[in-house]
Scaffold this motif. Structure first.
Motif, PDB file in Angstrom:
ATOM      1  N   ARG A  10       0.828  -1.204   0.000  1.00  0.00           N
ATOM      2  CA  ARG A  10       0.000   0.000   0.000  1.00  0.00           C
ATOM      3  C   ARG A  10       0.868   1.261   0.000  1.00  0.00           C
ATOM      4  NH1 ARG A  10      -2.260  -0.536   4.703  1.00  0.00           N
ATOM      5  NH2 ARG A  10      -3.689  -2.161   3.963  1.00  0.00           N
ATOM      6  N   ASN A  13       2.475   1.689  -3.438  1.00  0.00           N
ATOM      7  CA  ASN A  13       1.507   2.171  -4.425  1.00  0.00           C
ATOM      8  C   ASN A  13       1.220   3.655  -4.229  1.00  0.00           C
ATOM      9  OD1 ASN A  13       1.280  -0.348  -5.612  1.00  0.00           O
ATOM     10  ND2 ASN A  13      -0.550  -0.922  -4.458  1.00  0.00           N
ATOM     11  N   ARG A  29      -7.830   9.766 -12.903  1.00  0.00           N
ATOM     12  CA  ARG A  29      -7.685   8.502 -12.189  1.00  0.00           C
ATOM     13  C   ARG A  29      -7.469   7.342 -13.166  1.00  0.00           C
ATOM     14  NH1 ARG A  29     -11.059  11.752  -9.340  1.00  0.00           N
ATOM     15  NH2 ARG A  29     -11.054  11.680  -7.043  1.00  0.00           N
ATOM     16  N   ALA A  33      -4.217   4.760 -13.387  1.00  0.00           N
ATOM     17  CA  ALA A  33      -4.319   3.293 -13.364  1.00  0.00           C
ATOM     18  C   ALA A  33      -3.600   2.684 -14.560  1.00  0.00           C
ATOM     19  CB  ALA A  33      -5.789   2.879 -13.346  1.00  0.00           C
ATOM     20  N   LYS A  34      -3.755   3.313 -15.713  1.00  0.00           N
ATOM     21  CA  LYS A  34      -3.125   2.804 -16.929  1.00  0.00           C
ATOM     22  C   LYS A  34      -1.600   2.937 -16.862  1.00  0.00           C
ATOM     23  CE  LYS A  34      -2.917   3.680 -21.923  1.00  0.00           C
ATOM     24  NZ  LYS A  34      -3.445   4.528 -23.025  1.00  0.00           N
ATOM     25  N   ASN A  37      -0.204   0.709 -13.917  1.00  0.00           N
ATOM     26  CA  ASN A  37      -0.622  -0.694 -13.924  1.00  0.00           C
ATOM     27  C   ASN A  37      -1.224  -1.110 -12.579  1.00  0.00           C
ATOM     28  OD1 ASN A  37      -0.994  -3.179 -15.219  1.00  0.00           O
ATOM     29  ND2 ASN A  37       0.965  -3.994 -14.496  1.00  0.00           N
ATOM     30  N   LEU A  38      -2.081  -0.240 -12.052  1.00  0.00           N
ATOM     31  CA  LEU A  38      -2.788  -0.512 -10.807  1.00  0.00           C
ATOM     32  C   LEU A  38      -4.291  -0.548 -11.089  1.00  0.00           C
ATOM     33  CD1 LEU A  38      -0.841   1.907  -8.413  1.00  0.00           C
ATOM     34  CD2 LEU A  38      -0.605  -0.575  -8.555  1.00  0.00           C
ATOM     35  N   THR A  39      -5.052  -1.203 -10.229  1.00  0.00           N
ATOM     36  CA  THR A  39      -6.498  -1.287 -10.423  1.00  0.00           C
ATOM     37  C   THR A  39      -7.144   0.073 -10.161  1.00  0.00           C
ATOM     38  OG1 THR A  39      -7.005  -1.866  -8.130  1.00  0.00           O
ATOM     39  CG2 THR A  39      -6.451  -3.680  -9.635  1.00  0.00           C
ATOM     40  N   LYS A  40      -8.310   0.273 -10.760  1.00  0.00           N
ATOM     41  CA  LYS A  40      -9.019   1.538 -10.556  1.00  0.00           C
ATOM     42  C   LYS A  40      -9.434   1.707  -9.107  1.00  0.00           C
ATOM     43  CE  LYS A  40     -10.730   1.963 -15.298  1.00  0.00           C
ATOM     44  NZ  LYS A  40     -11.917   2.068 -16.178  1.00  0.00           N
ATOM     45  N   ALA A  41      -9.745   0.597  -8.442  1.00  0.00           N
ATOM     46  CA  ALA A  41     -10.126   0.668  -7.023  1.00  0.00           C
ATOM     47  C   ALA A  41      -8.948   1.132  -6.172  1.00  0.00           C
ATOM     48  CB  ALA A  41     -10.618  -0.697  -6.553  1.00  0.00           C
ATOM     49  N   THR A  42      -7.760   0.587  -6.459  1.00  0.00           N
ATOM     50  CA  THR A  42      -6.564   1.000  -5.722  1.00  0.00           C
ATOM     51  C   THR A  42      -6.296   2.485  -5.915  1.00  0.00           C
ATOM     52  OG1 THR A  42      -5.558  -1.190  -5.882  1.00  0.00           O
ATOM     53  CG2 THR A  42      -4.075   0.663  -5.509  1.00  0.00           C
ATOM     54  N   SER A  44      -8.415   4.809  -6.780  1.00  0.00           N
ATOM     55  CA  SER A  44      -9.481   5.591  -6.157  1.00  0.00           C
ATOM     56  C   SER A  44      -9.240   5.763  -4.664  1.00  0.00           C
ATOM     57  CB  SER A  44     -10.829   4.915  -6.408  1.00  0.00           C
ATOM     58  OG  SER A  44     -11.878   5.651  -5.824  1.00  0.00           O
TER      59      SER A  44
END
Length: 389
Positions: A10, A13, A29, A33-34, A37-42, A44
């Motif tokens: 965490r 990130n 956001r 993420a793009k 290379n992290l998820t949109k939830a992370t 957010s």
């Protein structure tokens, strides 16, 4: 997965997100993420935390041809300020800047050899803290550049003014309850200059003033050696059994090629008691023979020293910060010409972009990176952004 590992991921990130926001604004956001290379939830969750911490702003929607318009994010660079202090032999200079190294304000103070440093620094720092108390974070850190050897925040040696308290940084931390980073001014300089030259992972910065210092960056990290003495370029021997140096050796490079040495020799050759840098540069532009001869010596001596640096480090870039090379355009080409006759490896040699504030901007960079817990702050400040108080 253990709780410790989850926290480490965490934190990493968060560091990635914040560093990208600092150096590539504005960004949405989805783009974060793009790119990371992290998820949109992370993304957010991290962005929500940064918004609550006053480190990030939502600045409106991006223009798109169709679909929902993404909200753009920007680093809140004015939420706090960093303070850098340059302790010179006869002067103290401070520079306060926001968390992107912008909105710089420079202030100069007299500093005499018989004056105690600590009381003066306490007064200066207290005044600066008061100026920025209106911002959410105020002053987030203090960097103190020393003309001498520093290791692990302890001052070991200062050749051109009395040795301050070795634990000056810790003393100031205890007084002001802020992080205080004490470092050799040339080490700060290479960090400041490297924030402009994003593509160079290996570079060297040479400061030429009363002495000659060198900051070394290897793999984007400051190299200080075993106990902080790496980069003492001015104390490499040019002439064995030559002029005595405050370091205890004789024939050191800075006794012949520093600005102080060049000006003193020029004054002696022309029968003057003292010569200022402005006067010398004017005489050089007028092509006075003695001034031309002294610049020939400067080029020769610096070329010999830089040749040794290139053979030792094989670096990508060398930045020379000297009034001579900054204000006389042909000095660096002449050094390169001299080098080409003696070695055939390419090394780019340029004049400093930051000049007199290179060490100060390096101090700002270190304070900001420490506060934000990021690794690579990119700076775009130019001299036109400076306000001298």
């Amino acid at each position: 997965m253990s709780i410790a590992n989850q926290e480490m991921i965490r934190d990493n990130n968060r560091r990635l997100v914040l560093e990208y926001l600092v150096n590539h604004p504005p960004v949405s956001r989805a783009e974060l993420a793009k790119q990371l290379n992290l998820t949109k939830a992370t993304i957010s969750n991290i962005v929500q935390d940064l918004l609550q911490q006053n480190l990030v702003l939502e600045i409106g929607s991006a223009k798109t041809a169709m679909g929902r318009k993404p909200i753009l994010l920007e680093f809140q660079k004015n939420c706090g300020y960093a303070l850098a202090i340059d302790v010179r032999p006869n002067q103290i200079i401070t520079l306060a800047a926001n968390l992107k190294g912008e909105n710089c304000k420079v202030q100069e103070y007299a500093f005499y050899q018989d004056q105690e440093l600590l009381p003066l620094l306490k007064e200066i720092i207290a005044g600066q803290i008061a100026k920025y108390s209106h911002t959410p974070y105020g002053i987030v850190g203090i960097a103190v550049g020393i003309y001498g050897v520093v290791n692990n925040n302890r001052i070991l040696f200062t050749p051109y003014y009395p040795l301050p308290q070795p634990d000056l940084g810790q003393i100031l931390e205890d007084i002001f309850h802020l992080p205080v980073i004490v470092e050799n001014e040339s080490n700060f300089s290479v960090l400041g200059e490297s924030a402009f030259h994003f593509g160079y992972k290996n570079m060297i910065h040479i400061n030429v003033h009363d002495g000659i210092g060198m900051g070394i960056l290897i793999g984007e990290h400051l190299y200080k050696g075993h106990d902080g003495y790496a980069g003492e370029f001015g104390h490499t021997i040019l002439f064995p059994d030559g002029k005595p140096c405050p370091c205890g050796n004789c024939g050191c490079l800075e006794q012949y090629a520093s600005e102080k040495a060049i000006l003193e020799e020029y004054a002696a050759r022309t029968g003057q008691i003292q010569v200022t840098i402005d006067q010398f540069l004017a005489d050089y532009q007028q092509k006075l023979p003695a001034a031309l001869e002294m610049m020939d010596l400067f080029v020769k001596y610096m070329s010999i020293g830089i040749n040794n640096i290139i053979n030792t480090f094989n670096t990508d870039l060398i930045v020379i910060n000297s009034a001579f090379s900054n204000y006389i355009p042909d000095i660096n080409p002449r050094i390169l010409e001299y080098l080409s006759k003696h070695q055939n490896r390419n090394c780019k040699i340029i004049s400093s972009k930051l000049q007199d504030i290179s060490g100060l901007m390096g101090g700002i960079r270190v304070c900001v990176e420490c506060f934000l817990d990021i690794q690579h702050l990119q700076i775009q400040t130019h001299h036109k952004d400076l306000e001298i108080i």
